[in-house]
Design an enzyme around this catalytic site. Structure first.
Site, mmCIF file in Angstrom:
data_model
loop_
_atom_site.group_PDB
_atom_site.id
_atom_site.type_symbol
_atom_site.label_atom_id
_atom_site.label_comp_id
_atom_site.label_asym_id
_atom_site.label_seq_id
_atom_site.Cartn_x
_atom_site.Cartn_y
_atom_site.Cartn_z
ATOM 1 N N TYR A 135 88.621 88.542 -39.673
ATOM 2 C CA TYR A 135 87.578 89.050 -38.771
ATOM 3 C C TYR A 135 87.823 88.565 -37.345
ATOM 4 O O TYR A 135 87.735 89.340 -36.386
ATOM 5 C CB TYR A 135 86.211 88.584 -39.267
ATOM 6 C CG TYR A 135 85.052 89.002 -38.397
ATOM 7 C CD1 TYR A 135 84.554 90.291 -38.454
ATOM 8 C CD2 TYR A 135 84.444 88.094 -37.528
ATOM 9 C CE1 TYR A 135 83.482 90.683 -37.665
ATOM 10 C CE2 TYR A 135 83.378 88.470 -36.735
ATOM 11 C CZ TYR A 135 82.895 89.769 -36.806
ATOM 12 O OH TYR A 135 81.835 90.143 -36.013
ATOM 13 N N LYS A 139 88.473 90.877 -34.006
ATOM 14 C CA LYS A 139 87.581 90.869 -32.847
ATOM 15 C C LYS A 139 88.300 90.379 -31.586
ATOM 16 O O LYS A 139 87.964 90.798 -30.475
ATOM 17 C CB LYS A 139 86.352 90.007 -33.140
ATOM 18 C CG LYS A 139 85.391 90.658 -34.129
ATOM 19 C CD LYS A 139 84.876 91.992 -33.627
ATOM 20 C CE LYS A 139 83.825 92.592 -34.543
ATOM 21 N NZ LYS A 139 83.276 93.868 -34.034
#
Length: 231
Positions: A135, A139
């Site tokens: 993740y 991002k």
């Protein structure tokens, strides 16, 4: 950008921050296309899977009047050394899906005077929460992509705002024992940033601390973060 009178499309609008973004856009006087893989409610509801090029193209063809694209759809992920399919899925949604939306809607925004793009990124653009390295990488890519596209889209008058936050009270953070902010507050700060035409919205104090750490010795932040995890 004046949201009153704008036409916005919000991805991942059936829950969490996306649902609040769609509702608050309507409250501020925008026409709203609320999109999701499984739409539940919205102003004008469209089915959309941002990882499916045909689905993205169909929505871009349908919503030709959009001048504000809100890229909110995203998923969590495991570790880079864990299940590789999970890592790929995280990148497919958070990075490639977001880029696919921007590539498809850039001509639409240009036709409508330039408009704006809002990308929901994360404090994880700048650090790694244990167990969520995929993740974080996705991002970080969204943040860097926004910086690059801000330059590439400047010629057509399209502005881009990147939103960075810690944990919001959504399904994505369910089960995490950390301080969480209201999804409605995140949506409000994000839309205020669009109207102010800022490059980045840093929503909370934790994210401000993370960003400030980038100019310092990373070992200093690592120590601060360990204290945060154990406090």
């Amino acid at each position: 950008m004046n949201i009153n009178g704008a036409t916005a499309l919000v991805t991942g609008a059936n829950r969490g921050i996306g649902r609040h973004l769609a509702a608050q856009l309507a409250e501020r006087g925008a026409k709203v296309y609320a999109t999701a893989r499984r739409p539940e409610s919205g102003v004008e509801v469209l089915a959309l899977d941002i990882t499916d090029p045909d689905s993205v193209a169909a929505v871009a063809h349908e919503a030709r009047d959009v001048d504000l694209l809100v890229n909110n759809a995203g998923i969590g992920g495991g570790t880079l050394l864990g299940d590789l399919d999970s890592v790929r899925a995280t990148m497919d949604v958070n990075f490639w899906g977001t880029l696919s939306m921007i590539r498809s809607f850039a001509p639409v925004l240009a036709d409508n005077g330039g408009g704006a793009i809002l990308n929901i990124a994360s404090s994880a653009s700048w650090f790694v929460f244990p167990g969520a390295s995929a993740y974080a990488v996705s991002k970080a890519a969204v943040w860097s992509m926004g910086n690059a596209l801000r330059q590439e889209l400047a010629g057509q008058g399209t502005r881009l705002t990147s939103v960075h936050l810690g944990a919001a009270d959504t399904d994505l953070t369910k089960g995490l024992d950390v301080p969480k902010m209201s999804a409605a507050d995140v949506a409000r700060a994000a839309l205020d940033g669009v109207e102010a035409e800022v490059f980045e919205v840093v929503v909370d104090e934790f994210t401000e601390m993370v960003k400030a750490s980038l100019s310092k010795d990373p070992r200093e932040f690592a120590g601060q973060f360990q204290q945060f995890l154990t406090s």
